[in-house]
Design a protein around this motif. Structure first.
Motif, PDB file in Angstrom:
ATOM      1  N   VAL A 135       0.834  -1.199   0.000  1.00 54.36           N
ATOM      2  CA  VAL A 135       0.000   0.000   0.000  1.00 54.36           C
ATOM      3  C   VAL A 135       0.870   1.251   0.000  1.00 54.36           C
ATOM      4  O   VAL A 135       0.637   2.203  -0.723  1.00 54.36           O
ATOM      5  N   SER A 136       1.899   1.277   0.786  1.00 52.69           N
ATOM      6  CA  SER A 136       2.803   2.421   0.875  1.00 52.69           C
ATOM      7  C   SER A 136       3.506   2.668  -0.454  1.00 52.69           C
ATOM      8  O   SER A 136       3.628   3.797  -0.901  1.00 52.69           O
ATOM      9  N   ALA A 137       3.933   1.606  -1.103  1.00 53.75           N
ATOM     10  CA  ALA A 137       4.612   1.746  -2.395  1.00 53.75           C
ATOM     11  C   ALA A 137       3.669   2.317  -3.454  1.00 53.75           C
ATOM     12  O   ALA A 137       4.037   3.176  -4.247  1.00 53.75           O
ATOM     13  N   ALA A 138       2.411   1.855  -3.430  1.00 49.44           N
ATOM     14  CA  ALA A 138       1.436   2.357  -4.395  1.00 49.44           C
ATOM     15  C   ALA A 138       1.172   3.840  -4.168  1.00 49.44           C
ATOM     16  O   ALA A 138       1.049   4.622  -5.106  1.00 49.44           O
ATOM     17  N   SER A 139       1.095   4.231  -2.891  1.00 52.55           N
ATOM     18  CA  SER A 139       0.860   5.644  -2.564  1.00 52.55           C
ATOM     19  C   SER A 139       2.013   6.523  -3.022  1.00 52.55           C
ATOM     20  O   SER A 139       1.820   7.597  -3.594  1.00 52.55           O
ATOM     21  N   ILE A 140       3.214   6.056  -2.792  1.00 52.69           N
ATOM     22  CA  ILE A 140       4.400   6.804  -3.211  1.00 52.69           C
ATOM     23  C   ILE A 140       4.456   6.927  -4.728  1.00 52.69           C
ATOM     24  O   ILE A 140       4.756   7.990  -5.280  1.00 52.69           O
ATOM     25  N   GLU A 141       4.110   5.860  -5.397  1.00 53.52           N
ATOM     26  CA  GLU A 141       4.114   5.873  -6.867  1.00 53.52           C
ATOM     27  C   GLU A 141       3.084   6.872  -7.393  1.00 53.52           C
ATOM     28  O   GLU A 141       3.344   7.622  -8.346  1.00 53.52           O
ATOM     29  N   ALA A 142       1.889   6.912  -6.758  1.00 48.94           N
ATOM     30  CA  ALA A 142       0.843   7.846  -7.177  1.00 48.94           C
ATOM     31  C   ALA A 142       1.289   9.291  -6.970  1.00 48.94           C
ATOM     32  O   ALA A 142       1.066  10.163  -7.811  1.00 48.94           O
ATOM     33  N   GLN A 143       1.921   9.539  -5.815  1.00 50.10           N
ATOM     34  CA  GLN A 143       2.416  10.886  -5.531  1.00 50.10           C
ATOM     35  C   GLN A 143       3.491  11.292  -6.536  1.00 50.10           C
ATOM     36  O   GLN A 143       3.517  12.436  -7.014  1.00 50.10           O
ATOM     37  N   ALA A 144       4.379  10.373  -6.849  1.00 48.36           N
ATOM     38  CA  ALA A 144       5.437  10.666  -7.810  1.00 48.36           C
ATOM     39  C   ALA A 144       4.852  10.975  -9.185  1.00 48.36           C
ATOM     40  O   ALA A 144       5.297  11.895  -9.880  1.00 48.36           O
TER      41      ALA A 144
END
Length: 231
Positions: A50-59
């Motif tokens: 979940v954290s990786a997906a959130s970071i990817e979306a923010q990027a």
């Protein structure tokens, strides 16, 4: 069988039953603990995804914002460059002194209205109060009544010196809105047309001269044609 022996058996049985219950309880607790531990491990294992997906979306969002900002900056730069080109083009251009006019008396036309017997400029028939514009950028060198020093026949007048060594004159004005020494640009408002001086009706008298004074006029229509203005 003695009574003492009989009384021991039930007690032993009860103890055994209690031990079994306790053991079963421990088993349930152990099972529950294992289940909770497994659930916790599962939750902890899911968090990184979940954290990786959130970071990817923010990027991705930040990259899009940066790209939009870059495009906006490029458009602003292009608009500024175009505005600069337009300003340079406008400064180099020549225009008619008024809009929506009818040509009346022309250059060198004979008649009793002209002190020399020949008309020294081009007349633009327009209503009193029409916006009069500088035909080209330059500096105002003469203004006022009495033809700005050229004689009462011109009424209120303005003379502008241009960078190419020529002068433009505007006469019979009802109002003068510039002053001597003022810099003007192509198309800038300088006065309002009128019917002052030796005039047979509302119009703008326009001259192109080689000096600021009366007597140095050239054919203004031919001159303006040479500048790309088709009067």
């Amino acid at each position: 069988m003695s009574k003492r022996t009989m009384s021991r058996r039930p007690a032993t049985s009860i103890l055994r039953q209690r031990a079994a219950v306790v053991a079963a309880g421990f088993g349930v607790s152990a099972a529950l603990g294992a289940g909770v531990a497994f659930a916790a491990d599962s939750a902890q294992g899911a968090l990184p995804s979940v954290s990786a997906a959130s970071i990817e979306a923010q990027a991705t969002a930040q990259a899009k914002a940066a790209d939009s900002a870059k495009q906006a900056a490029a458009k602003a730069k292009q608009a500024a460059a175009k505005a600069k080109q337009d300003a340079v083009k406008k400064a180099a251009s020549w225009i008619d002194p008024v809009k929506n006019y009818t040509l009346s008396a022309g250059y060198a036309q004979g008649g009793s209205m002209w002190s020399t017997g020949k008309h020294s400029g081009q007349d633009f028939a327009v209503p009193v109060g029409t916006n009069v514009m500088a035909v080209h950028g330059g500096t105002v060198v003469k203004t006022g009544g009495n033809g700005a020093g050229d004689g009462p026949a011109y009424g209120n007048a303005v003379v502008i010196k241009h960078g190419n060594g020529t002068y433009s004159q505007y006469a019979h004005l009802s109002r003068v809105d510039v002053h001597v020494g003022q810099s003007v640009t192509t198309g800038q408002h300088i006065a309002q047309s009128g019917n002052t001086g030796n005039s047979s009706g509302p119009h703008l008298h326009f001259e192109i001269r080689t000096t600021p004074n009366y007597g140095s006029a050239v054919n203004p229509v031919s001159f303006m044609h040479s500048k790309g203005v088709h009067v």
